[in-house]
Design an enzyme around this catalytic site. Sequence first.
Site, short mmCIF file in Angstrom:
data_model
loop_
_atom_site.label_atom_id
_atom_site.label_comp_id
_atom_site.label_asym_id
_atom_site.label_seq_id
_atom_site.Cartn_x
_atom_site.Cartn_y
_atom_site.Cartn_z
N HIS A 78 -49.13 34.69 -15.93
CA HIS A 78 -49.78 33.75 -14.18
C HIS A 78 -49.25 35.42 -12.97
O HIS A 78 -49.88 35.59 -12.40
CB HIS A 78 -49.53 32.67 -13.84
CG HIS A 78 -49.66 32.25 -12.86
ND1 HIS A 78 -50.76 32.09 -12.23
CD2 HIS A 78 -48.22 31.97 -11.45
CE1 HIS A 78 -50.33 31.21 -11.52
NE2 HIS A 78 -49.04 31.06 -10.32
N TYR A 257 -44.49 42.18 0.31
CA TYR A 257 -44.92 42.92 1.52
C TYR A 257 -45.78 43.23 1.54
O TYR A 257 -46.81 43.09 2.83
CB TYR A 257 -43.70 43.67 2.92
CG TYR A 257 -42.66 42.60 3.35
CD1 TYR A 257 -42.95 41.32 3.57
CD2 TYR A 257 -41.66 43.94 3.84
CE1 TYR A 257 -41.96 40.28 3.55
CE2 TYR A 257 -40.36 42.22 3.62
CZ TYR A 257 -40.88 40.63 3.95
OH TYR A 257 -39.61 39.97 4.46
N SER A 268 -54.56 38.58 12.36
CA SER A 268 -55.29 39.24 14.10
C SER A 268 -56.51 39.40 13.99
O SER A 268 -56.52 39.82 14.83
CB SER A 268 -54.42 40.58 13.00
OG SER A 268 -52.85 40.47 13.34
N THR A 328 -40.88 39.43 12.12
CA THR A 328 -42.72 38.32 11.66
C THR A 328 -42.57 36.49 12.88
O THR A 328 -43.71 36.60 12.74
CB THR A 328 -41.62 37.36 10.97
OG1 THR A 328 -41.28 38.17 9.38
CG2 THR A 328 -42.64 36.34 9.43
N ARG A 450 -36.52 26.75 -12.72
CA ARG A 450 -37.88 27.22 -12.65
C ARG A 450 -38.60 27.74 -14.03
O ARG A 450 -37.00 27.55 -15.00
CB ARG A 450 -38.27 28.24 -12.12
CG ARG A 450 -36.79 29.07 -11.82
CD ARG A 450 -37.87 30.18 -10.70
NE ARG A 450 -38.82 30.71 -11.20
CZ ARG A 450 -38.52 32.11 -9.99
NH1 ARG A 450 -37.74 33.05 -8.97
NH2 ARG A 450 -39.95 33.68 -10.03
#
Lengths: 537, 295
Positions: A78, A257, A268, A328, A450
């Site tokens: 996945h 990123y 934007s 950010t 997890r």
Amino acid sequence: MAHEATHDQHDHHHAPQGFFQRWVMSTNHKDIGTLYLIFSLTMFFIGGSFAMVIRAELFKPGLDLVQPYFFNEMTTMHALVMIFGAIMPAFVGLGNWMIPLMIGAPDMALPRMNNLSFWILPFAFALMLSTLFLPGGGPAGGWTMYPPLSLQSGSLAYVVFSIHLMGISSIMGAINIIATILNMRAPGMDLLKMPVFVWSWLITAFLLIAVMPVLAGAVTMLLTDKYFGTSFFNPGGGGDPVLYQHVFWFFGHPEVYIMILPAFGIISEIVPTFARKPIFGYRAMVYAIACIAFLSFIVWAHHMFAVGLPLGADIFFMYATMLIAVPTGVKVFNWVATMWGGSMTFETPMLFAIAFIILFTIGGFSGLMLALVPADFQYHDTYFVVAHFHYVLVTGAAFAIMAATYYWLPKWTGHMYNEFWGKVHFWCSVVFVNVLFFPQHFLGLAGMPRRIPDYNVAFANFNMISSIGGFLFGASQLIFLGVVVHCAFFARKKAADRVWEGAKGLEWTVPSPAPHHTFEVPPVVRDEELAHGHVND
Amino acid sequence: MSQQHDIYYVPSKSQWPIVAAVVMFITVFGAAHWLNAEPGESGFGKTVITIGAIGILGMFFGWFRSVIKESLAGNYNHQVDTSFRMGMMWFIFSEVMFFGAFFGALFYIRNFSVPWLGGEGHGVLTHQYLYGAYSAAWGAAGGNGPLQVGGAFSVVQPWGLPLLNTLILLTSSVTVTIAHHALRAGHRGKILLFLGLTVLLGATFLYCQAHEYMEAYKELNLTLHSGVYGSTFFMLTGFHGLHVTLGTIMLAVIWCRVLKGHFNKEHHFGFEAVAWYWHFVDVVWLGLFLFVYIL
């Protein structure tokens, strides 16, 4: 000479030839962009079906549906499919389509290499997905492939080679994007007048070239450790499994990123259009992206706080990570300030963009919590982390891709998509994605690890809520498929050249649908046409 | 034709990208199948790799032939030239980062993992409970780890063949630069001589390296299995050697192209790209000589 120089171009200036010639031998950025987007949508549904298996197994405690090994294959695949198959190719497809249109270039700088970048991908994923059908099964040690666990996988060689192929594809794609942006801009399109989307891709491409080779190195070491008897990750031979984590995350953090900076660029573009105001603080937006890109190289070990790093390393990486919140924050502030006092309308792209800003920020805040070493000791490898990165990748990256699709689809197809069904898709997605992921924060804080197929009954309620959200979110994406297919093949309503009233930039000066070839001679760039034409005033 | 710059050039459709994707897939599929085969099982992996590798060679030959043809026809304007230059520069940057991963691994192992296994810093408990007898050292004294993986070995001394190889590569950098200056001055004989010398120096380097590898395997018992010392030594020098091999082939191709008169004083990007690549390979070697052989 000049006539000769354009000769090739005239060859295929007319309607494209046969299917094979047009789609397989293409040198056209729009066709290749379309191929990328179709591929990515396909992978989105394949990866999504893996997620449905995961959520179905976790619907209630107990091993109900699948074997644990298969469950682990699903979590691993996945992630690999979504990251390398869905999100990244979608951004490359958007870049392919829009960057030449936005900077007034006729095509990408190296069109044949562009075609190769795309065509490697279906083969790479065929290789990777084929492992699910091999006798030994697919990779099941998580997408990060940490040794020594990953070295036990029989299909390691297939996965490593498919990652090599994807890396080659990404590097060539990134080189192409940099060469296009730096070399192919129309006269008058100064660097600091470029759309923010183009800026975000320029910086992303640099990140890709810098870190994809490092991933290739990391998985090559896995390959030689397993098959050729090297000792990189074997302490008995002087190596260290943690070395893999360092090399991997030196790639891995810039990689996350790579998956969000183009999304920042898309948002934007969309927010000023529907707020009918120029973006607030254009330069700050560009510098913030560059700043985030720089910081991404010095924060990798925050993925490894729990492996036992020296204290000094823990502290350095903690503070460096927290620094990222500053640029950010600048971006989120500027998007909000762009909307402030604007004449806003809420078409589907804008709805997705606003949801992005809010939900990505939630993901950012949970990231900030994870950046704190003492807190991370508690949260590490729990569902809190899963919730965090799905907020930044699904409601971040994937929502931005959907926003971009609705925003530019009329330009690509020449027809308006169905606004009603677009909005239905949005509201279903935004509600169910929160039903899906928000409870996972609580599960993580309560200690649910997890990557496990079974769990303590104490976690039953939230898991069931999360699974219901998951199924409904998955089903909602079929609406998306329907809207896109309808718009591409069946829609009647013609789109205007300037599809959105407030849209600015060169891509809106060409007809809708964008003709097969655009800007064969450099356009005259008039500053008032551009979204950021007067930034230097 | 001062206006030429204003007219964009978009190359025609080509079959080479899809051919490239297919042959790359065939090669790695064969390699994966080969590596994944059960011990004793012969499998078809090696055959498939061979087919793929031949395909890759053919693809390079065909793709470059069509590019050279178009270049000689004068299709490529100044803007295309700049795109090619940027492409090559960023490609070399990606190669730098690839070597960076392995150099990074070397530095990490030497500065952290080996000392920690020897009980330094926060590795004190690891040392005490797992490998109490191990005293950390690099090279023959402990570079293959606490379990002495691969058995006792000796290292390659830097001041013999490696020093010679350093001098060979540095000289080749000078000869390729002389050839470049000759190209700009238009002295064909001089280009062929110095470029030919560069190819010979590259081949000599490879011969010496092969000799060094055989000596390491036969006499020093330094192999890829010699713990992490052997791993880093052979992976770094091996990948570098692979790049020298490619560079030498590229230089030889350029030599033939000079012979055929493909370049002139202004247009010789192919030559420059290979020269950049050669300098890059050279700089990597200096890093290897310092960090792998001397220190």
